[in-house]
Design an enzyme around this catalytic site. Structure first.
Site, mmCIF file in Angstrom:
data_model
loop_
_atom_site.group_PDB
_atom_site.id
_atom_site.type_symbol
_atom_site.label_atom_id
_atom_site.label_comp_id
_atom_site.label_asym_id
_atom_site.label_seq_id
_atom_site.Cartn_x
_atom_site.Cartn_y
_atom_site.Cartn_z
ATOM 1 N N ASP A 104 82.835 -86.594 -27.953
ATOM 2 C CA ASP A 104 83.590 -85.636 -28.764
ATOM 3 C C ASP A 104 83.818 -86.184 -30.170
ATOM 4 O OD1 ASP A 104 83.956 -84.329 -26.387
ATOM 5 O OD2 ASP A 104 85.939 -85.203 -26.060
HETATM 6 N N1 URA Z 1 85.097 -87.366 -21.974
HETATM 7 C C1 URA Z 1 85.754 -86.778 -22.989
HETATM 8 O O1 URA Z 1 86.754 -86.124 -22.786
HETATM 9 N N2 URA Z 1 85.286 -86.946 -24.223
HETATM 10 C C2 URA Z 1 84.173 -87.675 -24.513
HETATM 11 O O2 URA Z 1 83.805 -87.783 -25.670
HETATM 12 C C3 URA Z 1 83.515 -88.275 -23.441
HETATM 13 C C4 URA Z 1 83.993 -88.107 -22.189
#
Ligand code: URA
Length: 236
Positions: A104
């Site tokens: 993310d």
């Molecule tokens: N889980 C999440 O919530 N975000 C990420 O970037 C990777 C795994």
């Protein structure tokens, strides 16, 4: 046998369209004869491909590790946001690298890129179940009930069922989480479902591969042995 234009891209001489222009200009020879057809099938093991008289060699499979900082989206292009591609140094730009899975925008840590489409698909395949280890800071403190709920397989707020995962509380408001799948915002949503909303998330490990001492925002190319271990992580 492979396409001449793909081989030239894999050699790092330019993007697909730059390669097309280079071919059109007659600067590429196959066994000494100028070749302008970008779809021409060649065998780089037995044929000599040259650019302006200099013999070329393809990079083969390249895997690059980035220690991703917050604030960059995992995408090859985006109209509004800064992308992780902008963090790749110039020498990696022409390799047609693609992110392996995604982190993310606000998540930091280990993100791989590769130019090898088959390897990419093997690594993100749900069948492969490569464990990914995250460090999370969150509100509240995880309890043994939360640990058990993770290991039993959580159901998220929207009804999505998760595979069993490992939650390891390491202090007040801090946990390590290991998951073997990559659903959208998975770790954030898993912790939120236990009333432990995430305030910071960092991926530290994929399979046996760790960030090591790679500084945030920096990249390094994996060694051949590391690439091999990544692809065969289940075989010890
Ligand atoms: N889980 C999440 O919530 N975000 C990420 O970037 C990777 C795994």
């Amino acid at each position: 046998m492979e396409r001449l234009d793909k081989f030239l891209c894999d050699c790092g001489i330019g993007t697909r369209s730059q390669v097309k222009a280079i071919l059109k200009a007659g600067r590429v020879t196959v066994d000494g004869i100028p070749e302008r057809d970008n779809g021409r099938k060649i065998d780089p093991n037995t044929q000599e491909i040259a650019l302006d008289g200099e013999i070329l060699q393809a990079f083969g499979t390249v895997v690059v590790m980035l220690n991703k900082p917050a604030g960059f989206v995992t995408a090859t292009a985006d109209e509004k946001e800064k992308t992780v591609m902008e963090l790749l140094p110039e020498e990696y730009r022409h390799l047609d690298l693609k992110p392996v899975g995604r982190l993310d925008k606000q998540t930091e840590g280990l993100l791989l890129f590769t130019n090898d489409g088959d390897l990419l698909h093997r690594l993100i395949s749900p069948k492969k179940e490569v464990p990914k280890i995250y460090y999370a800071r969150h509100e509240g403190t995880a309890t043994q009930e939360d640990v058990q709920a993770f290991s039993a397989g959580l159901t998220l707020a929207d009804g999505t069922a998760c595979l069993p995962a490992v939650l390891e509380p390491i202090g007040p408001g801090e946990s390590m989480v290991t998951v073997c799948e990559g659903k959208y915002h998975q770790v954030r949503r898993m912790l939120a479902s236990r009333h432990l909303p995430v305030t910071y998330l960092e991926r530290r490990q994929e399979g046996k591969l760790t960030l090591g001492d790679l500084p945030r925002g920096q990249v390094r190319r994996l060694t051949e042995a590391e690439v091999d271990a990544l692809d065969h992580w289940q075989v010890v």
